[in-house]
Design a protein around this motif. Structure first.
Motif, short mmCIF file in Angstrom:
data_model
loop_
_atom_site.label_atom_id
_atom_site.label_comp_id
_atom_site.label_asym_id
_atom_site.label_seq_id
_atom_site.Cartn_x
_atom_site.Cartn_y
_atom_site.Cartn_z
N THR A 20 1.34 -0.85 0.18
CA THR A 20 -0.19 0.14 0.55
C THR A 20 1.00 0.98 0.31
N SER A 21 0.08 2.86 -0.47
CA SER A 21 1.64 3.92 0.23
C SER A 21 1.71 4.41 -0.90
N CYS A 22 1.79 5.32 -1.73
CA CYS A 22 2.37 6.00 -1.98
C CYS A 22 3.86 5.68 -2.32
N THR A 23 4.30 5.42 -1.27
CA THR A 23 5.54 5.69 -0.56
C THR A 23 6.96 4.72 -1.14
N ASN A 24 5.91 3.48 -1.64
CA ASN A 24 6.56 2.36 -2.53
C ASN A 24 6.08 1.86 -3.46
N THR A 25 5.00 1.83 -3.81
CA THR A 25 4.12 1.12 -4.98
C THR A 25 4.21 2.31 -6.23
N SER A 26 5.14 3.16 -4.86
CA SER A 26 5.50 4.53 -7.32
C SER A 26 6.94 3.60 -7.78
N ASN A 27 6.67 2.87 -6.99
CA ASN A 27 8.72 2.08 -7.51
C ASN A 27 8.49 0.93 -7.55
N PRO A 28 9.21 0.74 -9.48
CA PRO A 28 9.06 -0.45 -10.00
C PRO A 28 9.27 -1.26 -9.10
N SER A 29 10.76 -1.34 -9.02
CA SER A 29 12.15 -2.58 -8.49
C SER A 29 11.40 -2.77 -7.58
N VAL A 30 10.27 -2.06 -6.47
CA VAL A 30 9.97 -3.00 -4.70
C VAL A 30 8.93 -3.26 -5.67
N MET A 31 7.93 -3.59 -6.23
CA MET A 31 7.17 -4.56 -6.08
C MET A 31 7.02 -5.20 -7.38
N MET A 32 8.26 -5.29 -8.57
CA MET A 32 8.34 -6.42 -8.55
C MET A 32 9.30 -7.25 -7.72
N ALA A 33 9.78 -6.24 -6.80
CA ALA A 33 11.12 -7.67 -5.97
C ALA A 33 9.74 -8.42 -5.40
N ALA A 34 8.65 -7.58 -5.03
CA ALA A 34 7.55 -8.17 -4.20
C ALA A 34 6.69 -9.36 -5.07
N GLY A 35 6.65 -9.44 -7.22
CA GLY A 35 5.82 -10.50 -7.36
C GLY A 35 6.85 -11.61 -7.16
N LEU A 36 8.29 -11.24 -7.37
CA LEU A 36 9.05 -12.37 -7.46
C LEU A 36 8.75 -13.26 -6.55
N VAL A 37 9.17 -12.57 -5.12
CA VAL A 37 9.04 -13.58 -4.39
C VAL A 37 7.61 -14.45 -3.75
N ALA A 38 6.34 -13.81 -4.30
CA ALA A 38 5.10 -14.13 -4.38
C ALA A 38 5.28 -15.83 -5.52
N GLN A 39 6.23 -15.34 -6.25
CA GLN A 39 6.00 -16.45 -7.36
C GLN A 39 7.41 -17.64 -7.07
#
Length: 913
Positions: A452-471
């Motif tokens: 959640t939040s603008c702080t981190n969801t604006s950042n593709p690197s950490v969002m992609m990292a979250a997706g990769l951890v989930a995968q």
């Protein structure tokens, strides 16, 4: 625009087929002296003064003073700053538009033209704070939450739609689009603004103020902006300058580069801790050094976003090639990108390698020294290393357990209670049933995991990292724990598109991180209810459970009333804690769980490499931004179908529980009240350190049995339809009842008991703060608030000042104030006063039973920083007198306070003019 040009620096710049006029800093320097090493942020302020020089609000002496900052690194001078535009979100935007509508009413009652109340500066309002996580973990969660959002907030949204057609220079980004700061970063901002005036094009730095603390996120794009209260923003949009002292500027040199596996979130938590420790409240922070070349724009925006958490007015990054790359990536027109480069290079606003501006003070951080971290359990500056989260949690709840030697595996508690002596493997917990299965919920259980939040969801690197951890977790056979309420609420639709393009959206969905909305959600307290079985289990055993969120705020009572510990973390760590299901774990050593093969699975097994993250980030392209922002102001069919009156003056509905005509301007036609001493006052509350605007004016849950809840029920609103305090900010009746109503606020008059309660004096009755304030008003008794350090820290919440005034509080006396809240108090005609000489409320022995006077206001000219006096009469007849510092800081604020507030000042001028 300036009517004077004392420094003969008006020039023109040709970009493409367009000629732009501008005020040249290098040419002004021929008279002002060398300004090459002035911080970039101050160069932007200097250009602003040159452009607005009129001999009255901005003088040549003001300009010389700012240019002369370079000699002393600090100048005690007030300046008048005019930002190019204003940004709002709906929680703060609705009350601002309510005030504008009320001002139109007042002008009409006085026989004037209501259309004179109209934004002069461009205003963008993004509806992003209202969506709640009612549904989660299912493919239809987003659609279901949006439907509920529109039902709950239909009246508010109709009001904003009315404002969109009634006011000029006012645009609304409809709900379901994104978070205001991310929309600003990805679309609204230009870095260099341009406008057409009298047939001529002008270019100047993109600057703004916003009605949200995290407006500072845009500093990552080289745009100077910060959060102000809605009151101050309204004045700015009506043509009033922002009155400010020339700030100190703290430089933070960044060197090196982040190590493998370290995220921008880890970096910003380290920066926040360092700067908060150094002390940057009321100051600018500017980042410099060769390490900037290693920071993508999204990482810069993450750091800039959390300026309120490290206490600064803003955290500024100068413009360079990385800025241009982002402007191109996000689909900005080629003309805009060319103008940014040409203008910044011509003005000395371009960052060069090896550049060393001069600062008031400097800190240095080697990016290579940053370690994986979270922040918690209740403040964003309380950084905790990943391997120490368990100890931090146990310390917080008094679980610091150690072997007693009496019995193997037997533990006992140190540190002030929490859990009785018990077995290490049997911490306090309770069994509960859900979907036909029995589970055990324990202290430390993660019941909310929110990306959640603008702080981190604006950042593709950490969002992609979250997706990769989930995968990778799914490949190992892991799933989130059943008691975890998981959610994904990006700050823009672009995020959804690039997660899908990278093939990661499905993995997040399968772990329960389905899309729940485009908005702040959990970070603003809109986490929604926990499943009924979980809530019952937490309450039955009084468990201390946790949330883990990729946000910027984790203050007490903000995320969920039943969740006492809240942890800020990067998106991939949010996923990891959802898998673990507890914060009573060392993720650097302990397994998250066991895979389908029965083997333990560790965080290191799931954490993606930099190469994997980079490959995913490479999927982000400009067309995604162009598609998602092609028609950003149109909204969906539900938004377009909202029926609104075509009127210039709002038709207030007497039975509305959302939008009410506030009483602030009822007496505006008369003379402003005379500034006078405060006599025979009582203390409404004695508060401690770090009292936030969340404590003063909560944004989240409206508790059943509270004065606000009672009011809503009397007006036919059922508890399930209470919505939140934030959504009710257009109704002063709700908001004044919610002032000081946070469930975690502690009034020392009641020995620190939690909740919005006080003791009415002299009757001695315990009651809600609102009820006591109304009784005092009926008795004609003025009120005071006393507090410790950092009073008003947190969000730029105007209702924290508005509610204070409506309760009858004449002054707030504290050891120190947060910048925005202090300004808001003045803006509402409430006197902010500060202890001097090391005195405190405790040091002078206040209990709440005293009769108080504030003297020194009468018979003198009110001036910034003047001494005033606190006179105390105690029940035993003893008296004492103490000097206080008047925290009206500028001459403009003096005029605002004398008028009864900043909006009263503006409105009186419009009526008389």
């Amino acid at each position: 625009m300036a009517s004077l040009d004392s420094f003969a620096c008006r020039r023109h710049l040709d970009v493409g087929d367009t000629r732009y006029n501008y005020f040249s800093l290098p040419d002004a320097a021929s008279q002002l002296g060398d300004i090459a090493r002035l911080p970039h942020s101050l160069k932007i302020l200097l250009e602003n003064l040159l452009r607005w020089e009129d001999g009255k609000s901005v003088t040549a002496e003001d300009i010389r003073a700012l240019a002369g900052w370079i000699a002393e690194r600090s100048v005690e001078r007030e300046i008048q700053y005019r930002p190019a535009r204003v940004l709002m979100q709906d929680f703060t935007g609705v009350p601002a538009v309510v005030d504008l509508a009320a001002m139109r009413d007042a002008v009409a009652r006085a026989g004037g033209d209501a259309r004179r109340i109209n934004p002069i500066s461009p205003v963008d309002l993004v509806i992003d704070h209202s969506v709640m996580v009612d549904h989660f973990g299912t493919p239809d969660a987003f659609a279901a939450n949006v439907e509920i959002e529109m039902q709950r907030n239909g009246e508010r949204y109709a009001f904003l739609r009315w404002g969109q057609q009634a006011f000029d220079n006012f645009r609304v980004v409809p709900p379901g689009t994104g978070i205001c700061h991310q929309v600003n970063l990805e679309y609204l901002a230009r870095t260099v603004w341009s406008s057409l005036r009298d047939g001529e094009h002008w270019a100047y730095p993109d600057t703004l103020v916003g009605t949200d603390s995290h407006t500072t996120m845009i500093n990552g794009l080289g745009v100077l902006g910060w959060g102000v209260g809605g009151i101050e923003a309204e004045a700015a949009m009506l043509g009033q300058p922002v009155s400010m002292l020339i700030p100190e500027v703290v430089g933070m040199r960044l060197t090196g580069r982040l190590r493998e596996g370290i995220t921008a979130t880890d970096l910003v938590l380290r920066v926040t801790q360092m700067l908060r420790s150094h002390g940057v409240v009321g100051k600018f922070v500017e980042f410099y050094g060769d390490g900037l070349a290693e920071l993508p724009l999204a990482d810069r925006a993450t750091i800039a976003n959390m300026a309120p958490e490290y206490g600064a007015t803003c955290g500024f990054f100068p413009v360079d090639a990385i800025t241009l790359d982002y402007l191109r990536l996000s689909g900005r027109p080629a003309q805009t990108v060319e103008l940014v480069e040409a203008y910044c290079k011509a003005q000395g606003l371009w960052r060069e390698d090896g550049q060393e501006p001069l600062f008031s003070a400097s800190l240095e951080l080697d990016l290579g020294s940053v370690e994986a971290s979270l922040a918690g359990p209740k403040r964003p500056q309380d950084r905790v290393l990943l391997g120490e989260v368990r100890q931090a949690f146990e310390h917080f709840v008094g679980l610091q357990l150690k072997p007693t030697g009496k019995e193997e595996g037997r533990l006992e508690s140190e540190g002030g209670g929490g859990v009785a002596v018990g077995n290490a493997d049997q911490v306090r917990g309770v069994e509960y049933c859900q979907d036909g299965q029995t589970w055990r919920l324990e202290d430390g259980a993660v019941v909310i995991a929110a990306i959640t939040s603008c702080t981190n969801t604006s950042n593709p690197s950490v969002m992609m990292a979250a997706g990769l951890v989930a995968q990778k977790a799914l490949e190992k056979g892991l799933q989130r724990k059943p008691w975890v309420k998981s959610s994904l609420a990006p700050g823009s639709k672009v995020v959804t598109e690039y997660l899908e393009a990278a093939g990661l959206a499905d993995s997040l969905d399968r772990l329960g991180f389905d899309l729940v909305g485009y908005g702040c959600t959990t970070c603003i307290g809109n986490s929604g209810p926990l499943p009924a079985a979980i809530e019952k289990a937490v309450q039955s055993a009084d468990l201390t459970v946790a949330s883990v969120l990729s946000g910027n705020r984790n203050f007490e009572g903000r995320v969920h009333p039943l969740v006492k510990t809240n942890w800020l973390a990067s998106p991939p760590l949010v996923v990891a804690y959802a898998l673990a299901g507890t914060v009573r774990i060392d993720l650097t050593r302990d397994p998250l769980g066991h895979g389908s093969d029965g083997q333990p699975v560790y965080l290191r097994d799931l954490w993606p490499s930099q190469q994997e993250v980079a490959a995913a980030v490479a999927k982000v392209d400009s067309e995604m931004f162009r598609r998602q922002y092609a028609d950003v102001f149109r909204g969906d069919q539900t938004w377009r179908d909202i029926q609104i009156p075509q009127s210039q003056v709002y038709d207030w509905q007497a039975d509305s529980t959302y939008i009410r005509n506030p009483p602030f301007f009822d007496e505006i036609a008369g003379q402003p009240p005379r500034v006078s001493d405060v006599r025979n006052a009582r203390i409404l509350a004695l508060l401690g350190d770090s009292v936030t605007t969340d404590h003063i004016s909560p944004a989240g849950n409206i508790k059943l049995g509270s004065p606000a809840a009672d009011y809503l029920q009397r007006h036919g609103v059922e508890p399930q339809d209470f919505n939140s305090y934030g959504s009710r900010r257009g109704n002063h009746e709700v908001m004044m009842r919610g002032t000081f109503a946070n469930i975690r606020i502690r009034n020392e008059m009641l020995d620190g008991e939690e909740g919005g309660l006080t003791r009415h004096v002299p009757s001695g009755e315990k009651m809600a703060i609102y009820d006591a304030a109304m009784r005092y008003q009926n008795e004609g008794t003025p009120l005071l608030i006393f507090a410790g350090k950092e009073y008003g820290t947190g969000s730029s919440r105007d209702w924290a000042a508005k509610g204070t005034r409506l309760l009858g509080v004449k002054a707030v006396i504290a050891e120190s104030f947060e910048r925005i809240h202090r300004s808001n108090l003045v803006g509402m005609g409430v006197l902010p006063l500060q202890f001097t000489g090391g005195e405190t409320r405790r040091g002078i022995g206040l209990t709440g039973d005293e009769v108080i006077a504030i003297s020194g206001l009468e018979g003198v000219e009110l001036r910034p920083g003047m001494p005033l006096f606190l006179e105390i009469l105690r029940p035993d007849g003893s008296q004492s007198r103490h000097e206080l510092l008047c925290r009206i800081d500028t001459l403009n604020e003096v005029e605002y306070f004398k008028a009864g507030g900043i909006l009263h000042y503006v409105l009186r001028q419009l009526i008389s003019g």
